[in-house]
Write an enzyme that holds these catalytic residues in place. Structure first.
Site, PDB file in Angstrom:
ATOM      1  N   CYS A  37       0.826  -1.215   0.000  1.00 35.02           N
ATOM      2  CA  CYS A  37       0.000   0.000   0.000  1.00 35.02           C
ATOM      3  C   CYS A  37       0.854   1.257   0.000  1.00 35.02           C
ATOM      4  O   CYS A  37       1.766   1.403   0.823  1.00 35.02           O
ATOM      5  CB  CYS A  37      -0.927  -0.001   1.215  1.00 35.02           C
ATOM      6  SG  CYS A  37      -2.034   1.428   1.263  1.00 35.02           S
ATOM      7  N   CYS A  43      -1.657   6.692   6.425  1.00 35.22           N
ATOM      8  CA  CYS A  43      -3.075   6.405   6.662  1.00 35.22           C
ATOM      9  C   CYS A  43      -3.385   6.153   8.133  1.00 35.22           C
ATOM     10  O   CYS A  43      -4.386   6.628   8.650  1.00 35.22           O
ATOM     11  CB  CYS A  43      -3.500   5.200   5.819  1.00 35.22           C
ATOM     12  SG  CYS A  43      -5.134   4.571   6.194  1.00 35.22           S
ATOM     13  N   CYS A  46      -3.790   0.274   8.297  1.00 35.72           N
ATOM     14  CA  CYS A  46      -3.079  -1.017   8.244  1.00 35.72           C
ATOM     15  C   CYS A  46      -1.590  -0.803   8.495  1.00 35.72           C
ATOM     16  O   CYS A  46      -0.764  -1.011   7.615  1.00 35.72           O
ATOM     17  CB  CYS A  46      -3.295  -1.673   6.893  1.00 35.72           C
ATOM     18  SG  CYS A  46      -4.998  -1.657   6.365  1.00 35.72           S
ATOM     19  N   CYS A 136      -7.300   1.027  -1.510  1.00 31.37           N
ATOM     20  CA  CYS A 136      -7.247   0.431  -0.183  1.00 31.37           C
ATOM     21  C   CYS A 136      -7.095  -1.078  -0.351  1.00 31.37           C
ATOM     22  O   CYS A 136      -7.957  -1.721  -0.958  1.00 31.37           O
ATOM     23  CB  CYS A 136      -8.502   0.761   0.608  1.00 31.37           C
ATOM     24  SG  CYS A 136      -8.553  -0.019   2.237  1.00 31.37           S
ATOM     25  N   GLN A 260     -20.609  -8.348  10.623  1.00 31.75           N
ATOM     26  CA  GLN A 260     -19.167  -8.569  10.728  1.00 31.75           C
ATOM     27  C   GLN A 260     -18.469  -8.203   9.418  1.00 31.75           C
ATOM     28  O   GLN A 260     -18.880  -8.641   8.342  1.00 31.75           O
ATOM     29  CB  GLN A 260     -18.880 -10.036  11.073  1.00 31.75           C
ATOM     30  CG  GLN A 260     -19.235 -10.413  12.494  1.00 31.75           C
ATOM     31  CD  GLN A 260     -18.236  -9.902  13.525  1.00 31.75           C
ATOM     32  OE1 GLN A 260     -17.192  -9.349  13.189  1.00 31.75           O
ATOM     33  NE2 GLN A 260     -18.559 -10.095  14.794  1.00 31.75           N
ATOM     34  N   GLU A 310     -30.928  -5.627  20.824  1.00 26.17           N
ATOM     35  CA  GLU A 310     -30.100  -4.695  20.044  1.00 26.17           C
ATOM     36  C   GLU A 310     -30.717  -3.300  20.101  1.00 26.17           C
ATOM     37  O   GLU A 310     -31.950  -3.145  20.084  1.00 26.17           O
ATOM     38  CB  GLU A 310     -30.010  -5.182  18.592  1.00 26.17           C
ATOM     39  CG  GLU A 310     -29.456  -4.199  17.585  1.00 26.17           C
ATOM     40  CD  GLU A 310     -28.019  -3.824  17.852  1.00 26.17           C
ATOM     41  OE1 GLU A 310     -27.701  -2.627  17.789  1.00 26.17           O
ATOM     42  OE2 GLU A 310     -27.203  -4.735  18.126  1.00 26.17           O
ATOM     43  N   ASP A 360     -21.689  -9.482  22.727  1.00 25.18           N
ATOM     44  CA  ASP A 360     -20.789  -8.964  21.686  1.00 25.18           C
ATOM     45  C   ASP A 360     -20.947  -7.442  21.606  1.00 25.18           C
ATOM     46  O   ASP A 360     -21.516  -6.903  20.663  1.00 25.18           O
ATOM     47  CB  ASP A 360     -21.126  -9.613  20.334  1.00 25.18           C
ATOM     48  CG  ASP A 360     -20.108  -9.284  19.253  1.00 25.18           C
ATOM     49  OD1 ASP A 360     -19.109  -8.603  19.556  1.00 25.18           O
ATOM     50  OD2 ASP A 360     -20.310  -9.689  18.090  1.00 25.18           O
ATOM     51  N   CYS A 387     -14.100  -6.927  20.347  1.00 28.50           N
ATOM     52  CA  CYS A 387     -13.084  -6.385  19.451  1.00 28.50           C
ATOM     53  C   CYS A 387     -12.113  -5.501  20.214  1.00 28.50           C
ATOM     54  O   CYS A 387     -11.237  -4.869  19.623  1.00 28.50           O
ATOM     55  CB  CYS A 387     -13.743  -5.596  18.312  1.00 28.50           C
ATOM     56  SG  CYS A 387     -14.774  -4.222  18.883  1.00 28.50           S
TER      57      CYS A 387
END
Length: 429
Positions: A37, A43, A46, A136, A260, A310, A360, A387
C-alpha cells in the site's frame, strides 16, 4: 516493528510509557516485508503491513494474554493459539470514506480551495483532515473501482464536500458494502441535505458499470458531528438492503445495520462461539448486541430458543426478516438500549431465564447496568466476544466478583495488518 532500530520523536509522555513516531529507520528488522500500500506511512489504518504476518499474529496473541493479566488481574490465563486469517488482503466487506475540502498530505499541506474534493480516510489524530485514498488493499477490488468513480464524478459535478469545521457543504461520506458470498453491492451516499438530482450522475454511472450493485441509498444527516448514520434515507436504486451469507444462513443487511466486516473469518469466529456455548438443544440463549441476528441465527438450530437484543431498530427489523427468510422459528428479537432494557421492558422481563448468554458489545465494553443484569440473570455460561480485549478484561473482573470463572480465551485475527484483535472469552458460573 520488532527488530528495528529507529530515530523517533517523542510525542506524548505518560506516567509509565512514552508515545513516539518514527522519523528514520536506522536498522531494518529481519521480520520486515514490503508493504503493497502506498498509504502505509500516512493512513494510520493497516500500519503492520510491513511486518511478517506470522509475527503480527504472535504479537496479537501475546497482547491478549498480557491484557488479561494486567487489566483483568487474571494471572493464569488459559489462552488458546490465535486463529489466523487465510486472506490477509481484500478481506473487508465494508469501508467508509469521507469527503472533505481539507486534504491532508504527507507534507502536511492543506488543500482548501472550494472546488477541490478529497475522498478517503481521516489522517491519524486529525478529525478535520482527509487523506486521499487511491487504493485500499483491505477492501475488495470492485470497491476500489467504485470509490474512484464516486470521486471522479463528484469532482466533475462540482459537488461541495462537507466542511466539518464550518458545517457547510453537501456530500459527506460514501460507504461501500460488498457481499462476500453473494457478490451483492450497496453504495450509501451520505449527504447533509436532500438533493436527489445532484446524485443522479453518480447513480447512473455506477449502475451502468456495475450491474451487481443491488442498492444505492442516500442517507441524510443534518448533525454537525462526523457520524455517517443518517436521520432518514432515500433509495436511489434497487433495494434498501443487500444479502450475504454466513454458513447456511442468508442475512439482509441495511445501511445502518452492523454486520461482521470480515465475512469468511466471521464464520470461523461463530464456530468458536458455537463450540464454547456447548449447546445440546435444550438451552435458552440470550444474544446481547445481536445486530442483524447473525450469531443468534447461527446458533438457533442447536438451542431450544434464542432471544436477541439490540439498540438499532433497523438491525432488529433485519434480524426478524432474516429469521423468516431462513425459516428459523426459535429466534425472537427485541429493540432497546442494553443498559436499561431488562429493567424497563415488561415483555423482556417475563422471558425465560437464559442458560447461555452471548455478549458482543461495541469497543467500549459493557455498561455497569448491563453487567448487573447479566449477573442477575445468572446464566451457566457467558461467551463474551470482543473487538477490544482491554474493556473485555475490565469487565472480566466484575464477572469474577459475581461468581464466574474465566475458563478459556480464544483470540481471532479478524483484521490483518491492523493492531486490532477479536477475542472470545468463556466464563462459567
Amino acid at each position: 516493528i520488532p527488530g528495528q532500530k529507529v530515530t523517533a520523536r517523542i510525542t506524548k509522555k505518560r506516567s509509565s510509557y512514552l508515545e513516539a513516531r518514527t522519523l528514520k529507520v536506522l536498522d531494518k528488522s529481519p521480520y520486515q516485508v514490503d508493504a503493497p500500500c502506498e498509504h502505509i506511512n500516512d493512513c494510520g489504518g493497516c500500519t503492520f503491513q510491513n511486518l511478517d504476518y506470522k509475527m503480527q499474529i504472535a504479537a496479537k496473541e501475546e497482547q491478549v494474554k498480557d491484557i488479561f493479566q494486567r487489566i483483568g488481574n487474571i494471572k493464569d490465563t488459559p489462552c488458546e493459539p490465535i486463529l489466523s486469517c487465510d486472506e490477509i488482503f481484500h478481506y473487508r466487506n465494508k469501508m467508509e470514506f469521507t469527503f472533505s475540502n481539507r486534504e491532508w498530505t504527507p507534507e502536511g499541506i492543506d488543500n482548501i480551495a472550494p472546488s477541490d474534493i478529497s475522498l478517503g480516510l481521516h489522517a491519524p489524530n486529525r478529525w478535520d483532515k482527509i487523506l486521499n485514498i487511491n487504493e485500499c488493499h483491505i477492501q475488495t477490488s470492485v470497491a476500489n473501482e467504485i470509490l474512484e468513480i464516486v470521486r471522479k464524478i463528484s469532482l466533475d459535478q462540482n459537488l461541495k464536500p462537507y466542511d466539518i469545521r464550518e458545517h457547510t457543504g453537501y456530500i459527506r461520506n460514501v460507504i461501500i458494502r460488498v457481499g462476500t458470498n453473494t457478490g451483492e453491492i450497496m453504495v450509501n451516499l451520505v449527504t447533509s441535505r436532500e438533493d436527489k438530482k445532484a446524485l443522479v450522475p453518480i447513480t447512473n454511472s455506477l449502475i451502468s458499470k456495475f450491474p451487481s450493485i443491488n442498492s444505492i441509498v442516500n442517507n441524510i444527516t443534518t448533525r454537525k458531528s462526523g457520524v455517517s448514520m443518517g436521520e432518514r434515507q432515500i433509495v436511489l436504486h434497487g433495494k434498501d438492503y443487500i444479502v450475504d451469507k454466513l454458513g447456511d444462513y442468508e442475512f439482509m443487511i441495511s445501511a445502518d445495520s452492523f454486520f461482521q466486516t470480515n465475512t469468511r473469518q466471521a464464520e470461523k469466529l461463530y464456530d468458536i462461539v458455537l463450540e464454547e456455548s456447548e449447546l445440546t438443544g435444550t438451552e435458552i440463549v440470550y444474544d446481547l448486541f445481536c445486530g442483524t441476528g447473525s450469531i443468534a441465527l447461527y446458533l438457533s438450530k442447536y438451542a431450544k430458543m434464542v432471544y436477541g437484543f439490540e439498540l438499532v431498530m433497523s438491525a432488529i427489523q433485519d434480524a426478524m426478516q432474516n429469521a423468516v427468510k431462513n425459516k428459523v422459528k426459535n429466534a425472537w428479537f427485541f429493540p432497546g438500549d442494553l443498559k436499561d432494557l431488562f429493567r424497563v421492558n415488561s415483555e423482556v422481563k417475563d422471558l425465560e431465564m437464559p442458560d447461555v448468554m452471548i455478549v458482543d458489545p461495541p469497543r467500549t465494553g459493557l455498561h455497569a447496568n448491563t453487567i448487573d443484569d447479566i449477573l442477575e440473570k445468572s446464566p451457566n455460561r457467558i461467551v463474551y466476544v470482543s473487538c477490544n480485549p482491554s474493556t473485555q478484561a475490565r469487565d472480566a473482573r466484575d464477572f469474577y466478583k459475581g461468581g464466574y470463572k474465566l475458563v478459556k480465551l480464544r483470540p481471532v485475527d479478524m483484521f490483518p495488518h491492523t493492531p486490532h484483535v477479536e477475542n472470545v472469552a468463556t466464563f462459567v458460573r
